[in-house]
Design a protein around this motif. Sequence first.
Motif, PDB file in Angstrom:
ATOM      1  N   SER A   1      16.314   7.130   9.191  1.00 12.62           N
ATOM      2  CA  SER A   1      15.112   6.304   9.034  1.00 12.62           C
ATOM      3  C   SER A   1      13.778   7.364   8.654  1.00 12.62           C
ATOM      4  N   VAL A   2      13.132   7.281   8.127  1.00 11.76           N
ATOM      5  CA  VAL A   2      11.774   8.166   7.857  1.00 11.76           C
ATOM      6  C   VAL A   2      10.589   7.544   7.349  1.00 11.76           C
ATOM      7  N   TYR A   3       9.538   7.826   8.088  1.00  8.95           N
ATOM      8  CA  TYR A   3       8.393   7.092   7.842  1.00  8.95           C
ATOM      9  C   TYR A   3       7.273   8.193   7.650  1.00  8.95           C
ATOM     10  N   MET A   4       6.737   8.017   6.448  1.00  7.00           N
ATOM     11  CA  MET A   4       5.673   8.962   6.027  1.00  7.00           C
ATOM     12  C   MET A   4       4.388   8.492   5.992  1.00  7.00           C
ATOM     13  N   PRO A   5       3.241   8.907   7.081  1.00  7.57           N
ATOM     14  CA  PRO A   5       2.207   7.947   6.821  1.00  7.57           C
ATOM     15  C   PRO A   5       1.342   8.279   5.412  1.00  7.57           C
ATOM     16  N   TYR A   6       0.484   7.526   5.158  1.00 10.86           N
ATOM     17  CA  TYR A   6      -0.106   7.598   4.048  1.00 10.86           C
ATOM     18  C   TYR A   6      -1.543   8.790   4.372  1.00 10.86           C
ATOM     19  N   VAL A   7      -1.499   9.782   3.445  1.00 14.35           N
ATOM     20  CA  VAL A   7      -2.423  10.884   3.400  1.00 14.35           C
ATOM     21  C   VAL A   7      -3.100  10.922   1.974  1.00 14.35           C
ATOM     22  N   GLN A   8      -4.515  11.155   2.229  1.00 11.28           N
ATOM     23  CA  GLN A   8      -5.471  11.239   0.852  1.00 11.28           C
ATOM     24  C   GLN A   8      -5.083  12.196   0.216  1.00 11.28           C
ATOM     25  N   ASP A   9      -4.909  13.424   0.839  1.00 11.88           N
ATOM     26  CA  ASP A   9      -4.877  14.768  -0.070  1.00 11.88           C
ATOM     27  C   ASP A   9      -3.451  14.879  -0.441  1.00 11.88           C
ATOM     28  N   GLY A  10      -2.485  14.107  -0.095  1.00 11.74           N
ATOM     29  CA  GLY A  10      -0.878  14.244  -0.648  1.00 11.74           C
ATOM     30  C   GLY A  10      -0.141  15.210   0.203  1.00 11.74           C
ATOM     31  N   ARG A  11      -0.727  15.813   1.128  1.00 12.59           N
ATOM     32  CA  ARG A  11      -0.023  16.777   1.644  1.00 12.59           C
ATOM     33  C   ARG A  11       0.916  16.345   2.856  1.00 12.59           C
ATOM     34  N   HIS A  12       1.869  15.847   2.661  1.00  9.45           N
ATOM     35  CA  HIS A  12       2.725  15.254   3.592  1.00  9.45           C
ATOM     36  C   HIS A  12       3.230  16.592   4.419  1.00  9.45           C
ATOM     37  N   ASP A  13       3.587  16.343   5.529  1.00  8.09           N
ATOM     38  CA  ASP A  13       4.281  17.274   6.410  1.00  8.09           C
ATOM     39  C   ASP A  13       5.602  17.132   6.108  1.00  8.09           C
ATOM     40  N   LEU A  14       6.219  17.821   5.130  1.00  9.73           N
ATOM     41  CA  LEU A  14       7.837  17.769   4.984  1.00  9.73           C
ATOM     42  C   LEU A  14       8.687  18.668   5.820  1.00  9.73           C
ATOM     43  N   ASP A  15       8.204  19.444   6.710  1.00  9.88           N
ATOM     44  CA  ASP A  15       8.958  20.235   7.413  1.00  9.88           C
ATOM     45  C   ASP A  15      10.023  19.504   8.410  1.00  9.88           C
ATOM     46  N   PRO A  16       9.658  18.638   8.872  1.00  7.25           N
ATOM     47  CA  PRO A  16      10.749  17.616   9.529  1.00  7.25           C
ATOM     48  C   PRO A  16      11.981  17.149   8.747  1.00  7.25           C
ATOM     49  N   ILE A  17      11.567  16.750   7.573  1.00  4.64           N
ATOM     50  CA  ILE A  17      12.572  16.365   6.750  1.00  4.64           C
ATOM     51  C   ILE A  17      13.545  17.476   6.167  1.00  4.64           C
ATOM     52  N   HIS A  18      12.751  18.614   6.010  1.00  2.22           N
ATOM     53  CA  HIS A  18      13.480  19.868   5.562  1.00  2.22           C
ATOM     54  C   HIS A  18      14.322  20.119   6.485  1.00  2.22           C
ATOM     55  N   ALA A  19      14.127  20.056   7.870  1.00  4.61           N
ATOM     56  CA  ALA A  19      14.961  20.501   8.884  1.00  4.61           C
ATOM     57  C   ALA A  19      15.994  19.401   9.004  1.00  4.61           C
ATOM     58  N   LEU A  20      16.024  18.244   8.635  1.00  7.30           N
ATOM     59  CA  LEU A  20      17.123  17.087   8.732  1.00  7.30           C
ATOM     60  C   LEU A  20      17.726  17.353   7.747  1.00  7.30           C
ATOM     61  N   VAL A  21      17.610  17.898   6.289  1.00  5.73           N
ATOM     62  CA  VAL A  21      18.710  18.192   5.288  1.00  5.73           C
ATOM     63  C   VAL A  21      19.246  19.306   5.736  1.00  5.73           C
ATOM     64  N   GLU A  22      18.600  20.497   5.947  1.00  5.28           N
ATOM     65  CA  GLU A  22      19.232  21.842   6.459  1.00  5.28           C
ATOM     66  C   GLU A  22      20.162  21.509   7.512  1.00  5.28           C
ATOM     67  N   TYR A  23      19.981  20.615   8.310  1.00  4.84           N
ATOM     68  CA  TYR A  23      20.859  20.321   9.492  1.00  4.84           C
ATOM     69  C   TYR A  23      22.152  19.832   8.959  1.00  4.84           C
ATOM     70  N   CYS A  24      22.264  18.769   7.985  1.00  4.38           N
ATOM     71  CA  CYS A  24      23.292  18.225   7.541  1.00  4.38           C
ATOM     72  C   CYS A  24      23.922  19.195   6.501  1.00  4.38           C
ATOM     73  N   ASN A  25      23.218  20.186   5.975  1.00 11.85           N
ATOM     74  CA  ASN A  25      24.141  21.247   5.061  1.00 11.85           C
ATOM     75  C   ASN A  25      24.570  22.209   5.942  1.00 11.85           C
ATOM     76  N   ARG A  26      24.038  22.619   6.785  1.00  7.82           N
ATOM     77  CA  ARG A  26      25.061  23.681   7.902  1.00  7.82           C
ATOM     78  C   ARG A  26      25.938  22.791   8.558  1.00  7.82           C
ATOM     79  N   LYS A  27      26.095  21.669   8.784  1.00 10.52           N
ATOM     80  CA  LYS A  27      27.272  20.938   9.288  1.00 10.52           C
ATOM     81  C   LYS A  27      28.148  20.379   8.463  1.00 10.52           C
ATOM     82  N   ASN A  28      27.661  20.547   7.038  1.00  9.59           N
ATOM     83  CA  ASN A  28      28.418  19.833   6.320  1.00  9.59           C
ATOM     84  C   ASN A  28      28.853  18.428   6.192  1.00  9.59           C
ATOM     85  N   LEU A  29      27.471  17.552   6.590  1.00  9.55           N
ATOM     86  CA  LEU A  29      27.511  16.222   6.916  1.00  9.55           C
ATOM     87  C   LEU A  29      26.765  15.452   5.927  1.00  9.55           C
ATOM     88  N   PRO A  30      27.391  14.464   5.162  1.00 13.23           N
ATOM     89  CA  PRO A  30      26.678  13.540   4.224  1.00 13.23           C
ATOM     90  C   PRO A  30      25.479  12.682   4.982  1.00 13.23           C
TER      91      PRO A  30
END
Length: 222
Positions: free
Chosen positions: A76-105
């Motif tokens: 479950s992911v919550y992304m707060p509204y930001v006026q400049d559109g610059r969401h911090d995507l690093d935490p979601i990146h870490a999630l995806v990379e974790y699943c890739n390393r572990k070969n988890l869907p």
Amino acid sequence: RFVALVQEPWVIGGTVAGGFKNLATVHKFGDVRPRAAVFVDKKIRSWLIPEVSTSDIAAVSAEVNLANYRRIVFASVYMPYVQDGRHDLDPIHALVEYCNRKNLPLIVGCDANSHHTVWGSSNCNMSGYNLLQFIVGKNLTLLNENAEPTFSNAVRSEVIDISLCTPDLSNLINGWRVSSEETLSDHRMILFSLNGTDIKIDRFYRNSKKTDWAKFYESLSV
């Protein structure tokens, strides 16, 4: 069996409230109010993945019997509204990379607070452009199937909530839809099933103190 991906839940004393006897409530504990949680049927053995969970990301590993997989990650992911559109995507990146390393869907339910016509929004904004670039770059599959609004209040209706999965699951997702059921919220439920299992995935939003929890629980039991 059900998995509910929740954003902006009702929180009391740093803990997500409104739990139910047949559902385990999973989220990151800490000094920051959690804005993401996962409710998991207690018949499903599951646990928090602390290294990729934050106050805005609740990532849960669950044991399943699905094709060649024995585990799947629900997030479950919550992304707060930001006026400049610059969401911090690093935490979601870490999630995806974790699943890739572990070969988890991976299955993600996200309150993106971002607009893009690709997922049915009426227009595009910088947040939407950046998020779409991330989705494409990480080879994630967007599950949204139509322009049915996921957010609606007295002022406007819009699609700002998205569902994602890794490509290996895309053919196993069935019945993705925006529910017309009353949620007592300005967001609507998104429902879909995972073929090959008896798991149904629901998404709920903004469960305030006025939420009719009995009605909410009844909806999970259907």
